[in-house]
Design a protein around this motif. Structure first.
Motif, PDB file in Angstrom:
ATOM      1  N   PHE A 208       1.347  -1.248  -0.173  1.00 16.43           N
ATOM      2  CA  PHE A 208      -0.096   0.327   0.247  1.00 16.43           C
ATOM      3  C   PHE A 208       1.357   0.992   0.059  1.00 16.43           C
ATOM      4  CE2 PHE A 208      -3.234  -2.888  -0.594  1.00 16.43           C
ATOM      5  CZ  PHE A 208      -3.685  -3.295   1.275  1.00 16.43           C
ATOM      6  N   SER A 209       0.347   2.392  -0.411  1.00 18.56           N
ATOM      7  CA  SER A 209       0.739   3.750  -0.519  1.00 18.56           C
ATOM      8  C   SER A 209       1.409   4.012   0.954  1.00 18.56           C
ATOM      9  CB  SER A 209      -0.491   5.015  -1.311  1.00 18.56           C
ATOM     10  OG  SER A 209       0.311   6.159  -0.409  1.00 18.56           O
ATOM     11  N   TRP A 210       2.760   4.483   1.003  1.00 14.85           N
ATOM     12  CA  TRP A 210       3.714   4.718   2.570  1.00 14.85           C
ATOM     13  C   TRP A 210       3.868   5.827   2.257  1.00 14.85           C
ATOM     14  CZ3 TRP A 210       7.229   6.821  -0.071  1.00 14.85           C
ATOM     15  CH2 TRP A 210       8.326   6.240  -1.160  1.00 14.85           C
ATOM     16  N   ARG A 211       2.804   6.472   1.963  1.00 14.74           N
ATOM     17  CA  ARG A 211       3.008   8.580   2.396  1.00 14.74           C
ATOM     18  C   ARG A 211       3.325   9.210   3.738  1.00 14.74           C
ATOM     19  NH1 ARG A 211       2.188  11.802  -2.602  1.00 14.74           N
ATOM     20  NH2 ARG A 211       1.477  10.695  -4.053  1.00 14.74           N
TER      21      ARG A 211
ATOM     22  N   LEU B  38      10.448   5.890   7.186  1.00 15.43           N
ATOM     23  CA  LEU B  38      11.249   5.226   6.576  1.00 15.43           C
ATOM     24  C   LEU B  38      11.180   3.960   7.856  1.00 15.43           C
ATOM     25  CD1 LEU B  38      12.943   3.919   4.487  1.00 15.43           C
ATOM     26  CD2 LEU B  38      14.050   5.959   5.253  1.00 15.43           C
ATOM     27  N   PHE B  39      11.358   4.478   8.894  1.00 17.03           N
ATOM     28  CA  PHE B  39      11.293   3.146   9.992  1.00 17.03           C
ATOM     29  C   PHE B  39      11.082   2.172   9.982  1.00 17.03           C
ATOM     30  CE2 PHE B  39      10.826   1.416  14.436  1.00 17.03           C
ATOM     31  CZ  PHE B  39      12.146   1.158  14.202  1.00 17.03           C
ATOM     32  N   THR B  40       9.861   2.205   9.862  1.00  9.30           N
ATOM     33  CA  THR B  40       8.434   1.378   9.960  1.00  9.30           C
ATOM     34  C   THR B  40       8.551   0.397   8.817  1.00  9.30           C
ATOM     35  OG1 THR B  40       6.614   3.202  11.071  1.00  9.30           O
ATOM     36  CG2 THR B  40       5.684   1.423   9.891  1.00  9.30           C
TER      37      THR B  40
ATOM     38  N   ARG C 157      12.583   6.284  -2.250  1.00  6.60           N
ATOM     39  CA  ARG C 157      11.667   7.082  -1.214  1.00  6.60           C
ATOM     40  C   ARG C 157      12.899   8.308  -1.489  1.00  6.60           C
ATOM     41  NH1 ARG C 157       9.424   6.811   3.758  1.00  6.60           N
ATOM     42  NH2 ARG C 157       7.592   4.965   3.981  1.00  6.60           N
ATOM     43  N   MET C 158      14.094   8.233  -2.463  1.00  2.00           N
ATOM     44  CA  MET C 158      15.103   9.358  -2.412  1.00  2.00           C
ATOM     45  C   MET C 158      14.641  10.288  -4.028  1.00  2.00           C
ATOM     46  SD  MET C 158      17.941   7.895  -0.685  1.00  2.00           S
ATOM     47  CE  MET C 158      19.256   8.856  -0.995  1.00  2.00           C
TER      48      MET C 158
ATOM     49  N   PRO D  82       7.763  16.387   4.171  1.00  2.00           N
ATOM     50  CA  PRO D  82       7.238  16.320   2.924  1.00  2.00           C
ATOM     51  C   PRO D  82       7.453  15.258   1.763  1.00  2.00           C
ATOM     52  CG  PRO D  82       9.570  17.572   3.323  1.00  2.00           C
ATOM     53  CD  PRO D  82       8.739  16.927   4.759  1.00  2.00           C
ATOM     54  N   TRP D  83       8.327  14.588   2.675  1.00  2.00           N
ATOM     55  CA  TRP D  83       8.612  13.414   1.941  1.00  2.00           C
ATOM     56  C   TRP D  83       7.279  12.696   1.261  1.00  2.00           C
ATOM     57  CZ3 TRP D  83       7.170   9.688   4.410  1.00  2.00           C
ATOM     58  CH2 TRP D  83       7.034   9.831   5.921  1.00  2.00           C
ATOM     59  N   MET D  84       6.110  12.970   2.050  1.00  5.22           N
ATOM     60  CA  MET D  84       5.017  12.371   1.392  1.00  5.22           C
ATOM     61  C   MET D  84       4.078  13.093   0.368  1.00  5.22           C
ATOM     62  SD  MET D  84       3.561  11.792   6.044  1.00  5.22           S
ATOM     63  CE  MET D  84       2.611  13.387   5.745  1.00  5.22           C
TER      64      MET D  84
END
Length: 479
Positions: free
Chosen positions: A78-81, A85-87, A140-141, A176-178
């Protein structure tokens, strides 16, 4: 400088790269997982100068299947927005440990320990979660760089300019990474123009009435309802109203008794949210559905090419006008599409008012009457399926004029547009096709459409296609 309020009629940049392509990102993750699991084991076996025999192939196959099942269950696809990152890394490791436990159990139960090299299997057990975690971090990056230039973002509206709406907005802005952009707050209790966040340029844009207007206009990707529990009646009313939009609607943090559609829970910065109306095709299921459509429509079009040519000639020779009638209808996410049909009438209604065909309708041509009764006028829609505008199975697309007529009369009507419209559907094979001269008939059609969305599976699609072949081409109320 403070930003200006958003006007209801203001043009909107359509965001949501992930809205259209999240399924492809998920498919890439799933494919990468398989490649990592197989590739690392094959590489380690080769380095150790062992034979890539049946034992290693079975281990890789079982591990791939188990990882896919457990990863899907744990939410990795599923979307990880809204996840840290740790999770995500922790979930990868946990999932792989479950897979290893399954493999060890099978190995000892069937006494297969002699089939494998101990050092190779230990190295593989360690290398897989490390490799999967590294490529997910890299992904993610890359996506974060896209978001910095405005790509791969979702436009978010928050209902509630007090807690927990403020906490939700702070979490989104602080992460903001979301890839989420807060369009503003909407609240009937707080003055318009107020800035609930002390250091952020996000204001109360308007009331919930303005939110409804902008949601209907498609100005948001997601709406988060963050009202206190004492506003239960307000929340219920708002959820019912937003059923007439194509937005994904989420509630923070409480659940009430709603008619949910593919409800699922997730987290945004540690706050629990629940999707009330959501699409079932936000993961690898969308890829499966598309592959099903492309394969079946290609086979069917090859088989019906000659009959379509004969029908086209009959339409052209029987009455003046175009062979193909293209009508404006709503597709996925409420976007307008042009649906193709063989022309069956002397007119081509496609405006703000579309009169449904009735029994003995003088507008229906002689050839058109036969085509409509047998549903052969729908055959060009297999081309729409190949174009990606429609699906073979799904809610039947209605004329835009009919959508505007019924969206305010039937609760949840617009939620049928969270999936692609179909050539045939669950409502049609259950007899709810043809003329809908009463509101009750349309309500039953929508009831079956939403039941299909809630219960979708490949096997359900196959069942509907089979029922369509048996009894779906003819109907007593099709004119």
């Amino acid at each position: 400088m403070k930003s200006e309020p958003i006007n209801a009629g203001q043009g909107v940049q359509v965001g949501g790269f992930i809205k259209q392509h999240h399924s492809m990102v998920t498919a890439a993750h799933q494919l990468a997982d398989v490649l990592v699991i197989w590739g690392l084991l094959a590489g380690l076996v080769s380095l150790a100068d062992y034979t890539w025999g049946m034992g290693y192939q079975i281990a890789a196959f079982v591990a791939s299947i188990c990882y896919h099942i457990f990863a899907h269950k744990n939410g990795l696809y599923f979307s990880w927005r809204g996840q840290s990152l740790f999770t995500e890394v922790k979930t990868v490791v946990t999932t792989w440990l479950v897979v290893l436990g399954t493999l060890l159990t099978i190995t000892f139960l069937f006494d297969l320990t002699e089939e494998y090299g101990g050092a190779v299997m230990v190295a593989w057990a360690v290398a897989v979660p490390v490799a999967i975690s590294l490529y997910r971090i890299s992904a993610r990056m890359v996506l974060r760089e896209f978001r910095r230039v405005g790509v791969n973002t979702r436009r978010v509206a928050i209902v509630g300019a007090k807690e927990p709406g403020i906490s939700l907005a702070n979490s989104i802005i602080g992460s903001p990474w979301m890839g989420m952009t807060v369009a503003g707050f909407y609240d009937d209790r707080v003055p318009i123009g107020h800035y609930p966040l002390l250091e952020e340029d996000v204001q109360v844009v308007g009331t919930t009435e303005l939110l409804k207007q902008q949601a209907r206009a498609g100005e948001f990707d997601d709406i988060y309802i963050a009202l206190p529990m004492r506003e239960e009646e307000t929340i219920k009313e708002l959820v019912e109203e937003l059923a007439n939009s194509s937005c994904c609607v989420h509630i923070v943090p409480d659940l009430f008794t709603f008619k949910m559609l593919n409800a699922r829970s997730r987290e945004i910065g540690g706050l629990p949210v629940v999707s009330v109306y959501d699409t079932p095709f936000d993961s690898f299921d969308a890829v499966i559905k598309r592959a099903e459509d492309v394969i079946l429509s290609s086979i069917i079009l090859c088989g019906i090419a000659i009959p379509m040519l004969i029908i086209a000639a009959a339409v052209k020779l029987s009455s003046p006008g175009p062979v193909i009638f293209k009508q404006r209808r709503y597709g996925i996410n409420g976007e307008e599409i042009m649906v193709w049909k063989f022309r069956s009438m002397t007119c081509c209604d496609n405006g703000d008012v579309v009169v449904q065909a009735t029994k003995d309708d003088c507008r229906i041509t002689k050839v058109g009457g036969f085509l409509r009764r047998t549903s052969l006028d729908e055959l060009p829609q297999f081309i729409n399926v190949l174009q990606g505008k429609m699906s073979i199975v799904g809610p039947r697309p209605h004329a835009v004029a009919h959508n505007e007529l019924y969206r305010d009369k039937i609760s949840g009507y617009m939620q049928r547009h969270l999936v692609k419209p179909g050539i045939t559907g669950w409502a049609q094979v259950n007899g709810w096709r043809g003329e809908t001269d009463t509101l009750e008939k349309m309500e039953k059609r929508i009831e079956f459409d939403l039941a299909y969305i809630r219960s979708w599976s490949v096997f359900f699609d196959v069942k509907i296609v089979w029922l369509t072949l048996i009894k779906g081409f003819f109907g007593n109320h099709v004119y």
